[in-house]
Design a protein around this motif. Structure first.
Motif, PDB file in Angstrom:
ATOM      1  N   ASN A   1       0.804  -1.223   0.000  1.00  6.53           N
ATOM      2  CA  ASN A   1       0.000   0.000   0.000  1.00  6.53           C
ATOM      3  C   ASN A   1       0.833   1.267   0.000  1.00  6.53           C
ATOM      4  O   ASN A   1       0.338   2.333   0.364  1.00  6.53           O
TER       5      ASN A   1
ATOM      6  N   ASP B   1      -6.966  -7.235 -12.419  1.00 11.52           N
ATOM      7  CA  ASP B   1      -6.653  -6.945 -11.018  1.00 11.52           C
ATOM      8  C   ASP B   1      -5.176  -6.605 -10.840  1.00 11.52           C
ATOM      9  O   ASP B   1      -4.810  -5.749 -10.020  1.00 11.52           O
TER      10      ASP B   1
ATOM     11  N   GLN C   1      -4.665  -3.056 -12.166  1.00  8.17           N
ATOM     12  CA  GLN C   1      -5.227  -2.093 -11.209  1.00  8.17           C
ATOM     13  C   GLN C   1      -4.295  -1.937 -10.003  1.00  8.17           C
ATOM     14  O   GLN C   1      -4.101  -0.828  -9.490  1.00  8.17           O
ATOM     15  N   THR C   2      -3.696  -3.044  -9.559  1.00 13.17           N
ATOM     16  CA  THR C   2      -2.763  -2.998  -8.434  1.00 13.17           C
ATOM     17  C   THR C   2      -1.526  -2.186  -8.774  1.00 13.17           C
ATOM     18  O   THR C   2      -1.061  -1.363  -7.969  1.00 13.17           O
TER      19      THR C   2
ATOM     20  N   ASP D   1      -1.270   0.178 -11.007  1.00 16.15           N
ATOM     21  CA  ASP D   1      -1.672   1.585 -11.077  1.00 16.15           C
ATOM     22  C   ASP D   1      -1.837   2.175  -9.683  1.00 16.15           C
ATOM     23  O   ASP D   1      -1.437   3.321  -9.429  1.00 16.15           O
ATOM     24  N   ARG D   2      -2.411   1.384  -8.778  1.00 17.33           N
ATOM     25  CA  ARG D   2      -2.611   1.866  -7.410  1.00 17.33           C
ATOM     26  C   ARG D   2      -1.273   2.160  -6.729  1.00 17.33           C
ATOM     27  O   ARG D   2      -1.100   3.208  -6.102  1.00 17.33           O
ATOM     28  N   ILE D   3      -0.332   1.233  -6.859  1.00 13.79           N
ATOM     29  CA  ILE D   3       0.974   1.434  -6.243  1.00 13.79           C
ATOM     30  C   ILE D   3       1.666   2.659  -6.828  1.00 13.79           C
ATOM     31  O   ILE D   3       2.304   3.447  -6.120  1.00 13.79           O
TER      32      ILE D   3
ATOM     33  N   HIS E   1       0.364   5.328  -7.855  1.00 16.50           N
ATOM     34  CA  HIS E   1      -0.269   6.605  -7.520  1.00 16.50           C
ATOM     35  C   HIS E   1      -0.451   6.817  -6.025  1.00 16.50           C
ATOM     36  O   HIS E   1      -1.007   7.815  -5.609  1.00 16.50           O
ATOM     37  N   VAL E   2       0.011   5.826  -5.212  1.00 18.69           N
ATOM     38  CA  VAL E   2      -0.114   5.999  -3.763  1.00 18.69           C
ATOM     39  C   VAL E   2       1.031   6.861  -3.268  1.00 18.69           C
ATOM     40  O   VAL E   2       2.137   6.391  -3.072  1.00 18.69           O
TER      41      VAL E   2
END
Length: 468
Positions: free
Chosen positions: A18, A61, A64-65, A67-69, A71-72
């Motif tokens: 995260n 999935d 998406q993961t 991309d999430r990492i 932009h966190v």
């Protein structure tokens, strides 16, 4: 018709992450990204579940993961007042704290005498504690010997009604396996189904230098590498140094020695727009700064830089550039963070940035006077490679794999020699022409490996294990 064999990339680690991708996470994420973009028909994705075993993960999935990492982030300029390391503290240090409190209550002369008596026996105390731990573990193993055997084929409790891998498949795991995977289960499934496996060796620091890690980790990691040796058809190491350390350990343990190859990690950061750089980052760094990108922990040796800077201040050196630390606080650095907080000599000279984005990191590398990397030991030294990829000179320690990364393009120092670091920090800070010449040579000669090249090597090794 025979089923087509597949390559399965384990993405357990990035699914559970995260924060911005660093180290092991970046390797897994970049290889997953390459597979999504170029190997969709060959590579499938999976994750490990402690109850269900291996579970298939949809490509959507995984994307998406990633991309999430990516932009966190919310760049924080950490005040040293708020920085705190995780609470895990080795038992020997907790006992030392208790002993100091007791001695402080004794008469001064008696307390000092007892303190000297105990200080020279610290090594004996540590050996005694470790001996008691090993004795306790031996009792557990004596009572339950079946759960401790190697090779590990009798200890799985996972449900296996839904079998994911098939004969001829290749399973690739590049993540945080020592915490997130059950190599017992892998060995069992591999023996039953006949698939191949590739694992990654990043470093053997917990085995070689357990005092630089949290808790008593040497035995745990020695066992992890022994288990890995029984499971792996091939191990990819991130440096010749890591490969050499692994082979020495496996020989000492008497395990099988799988095929071991070396991969080069990518060192380029994604392209970014300066408009996306956080204002806090620019304001904290200022116009002149030296950059150190690393988790703040004992092994990374931030303290040498701090002590070098205090010597320069005490010497009366003026106009020193800021020293910018980019990284989260780790364990064992509470005293160091307290020094930063209370030492007025460096209060305005040392800045700590945490949770920075790739755009911020790009900007920091490009605008730094130069970077530093005084680490006591590394499996690779990604920050050195990233600095060179950004065209920046680096002043680094001369240990382990770091000279593999920098070659003859950077300068190396003894990580413990504070005076030498002080002298070279001052010299390069006041010699812009020397830095400019070094940068010209770096841009001309350094061939930065890409993450795509890393992934191509990994999946090339996996494809070589597929049935012909």
């Amino acid at each position: 018709m025979c089923a087509v064999s597949k390559i399965w990339l384990d993405v357990t680690s990035i699914l559970q992450w995260n924060r911005p991708a660093v180290g092991v996470i970046r390797v897994e994420a970049e290889c997953a990204k390459y597979a999504l973009d170029h190997l969709e028909s060959v590579v499938e994705f999976c994750r490990f579940d402690w109850k269900a075993g291996y579970v298939k993960v949809a490509p959507s999935d995984v994307r998406q993961t990633i991309d999430r990492i990516g932009h966190v982030h919310q760049t924080l300029v950490a005040s040293t007042d708020s920085l705190a390391a995780p609470p895990a503290v080795p038992l020997i240090l907790r006992l030392a704290s208790v002993v100091r409190r007791i001695l402080n209550k004794l008469p001064r002369r008696l307390g000092e005498s007892m303190s000297r008596f105990l200080a020279v026996r610290r090594e004996a105390a540590e050996a005694g504690i470790n001996g008691l731990r090993e004795f306790r573990r031996a009792i557990r193993v004596w009572r339950s010997p079946a759960a401790q055997t190697i090779p590990l084929l009798e200890n799985s409790t996972h449900q296996t009604e839904s079998v994911l891998f098939s004969q001829g498949d290749v399973y690739v795991s590049l993540g945080l396996d020592w915490d997130q995977k059950d190599l017992t289960f892998v060995a069992e499934q591999k023996a039953l189904l006949g698939f191949k496996t590739i694992f990654c060796c990043y470093d053997l620091i917990p085995v070689k230098f357990p005092h630089l890690c949290v808790g008593d980790v040497a035995a745990k990691f020695a066992r992890y590498f022994a288990d890995l040796a029984w499971c792996a058809d091939e191990v990819v190491s991130i440096s010749e140094c890591s490969k050499r350390d692994l082979l020495i350990l496996l020989e000492e343990l008497g395990t099988p020695v799988p095929e071991t190859t070396v991969i080069k990690l990518g060192s380029h950061l994604p392209t970014s727009n300066d408009a996306n750089v956080a204002t806090q980052t620019k304001d904290a760094a200022g116009d002149r700064f030296i950059l150190f990108v690393s988790t703040i922990e004992r092994r990374k040796n931030h303290e040498t830089l701090y002590r070098a800077y205090t010597r320069l201040v005490d010497k009366g050196v003026k106009n020193l550039p800021k020293l910018v630390f980019v990284g989260m606080p780790g364990w064992g650095v509470n005293d160091f963070l307290a020094d930063l907080r209370f030492d007025g000599r460096v209060k305005d000279l040392v800045k700590v940035l945490i949770n920075v984005s790739d755009a911020d990191l790009n900007w920091l590398y490009r605008n730094a006077l130069f970077s530093v990397f005084p680490s006591l030991y590394e499996g690779w030294g990604l920050a050195v490679a990233e600095s060179l990829a950004a065209g920046k000179f680096c002043l680094a320690s001369n240990v382990a794999s770091i000279p593999e990364v920098g070659g003859d393009l950077i300068e190396y120092l003894d990580p413990w020699d504070v005076q030498q670091w002080a002298e070279r920090l001052e010299w390069y800070s006041s010699n812009p022409n020397a830095l400019a010449q070094a940068e010209i040579r770096i841009r001309k000669e350094y061939d930065a490996p890409t993450w795509a090249e890393t992934a191509i090597t990994v999946f090339g090794r996996a494809q070589a294990l597929l049935p012909s």
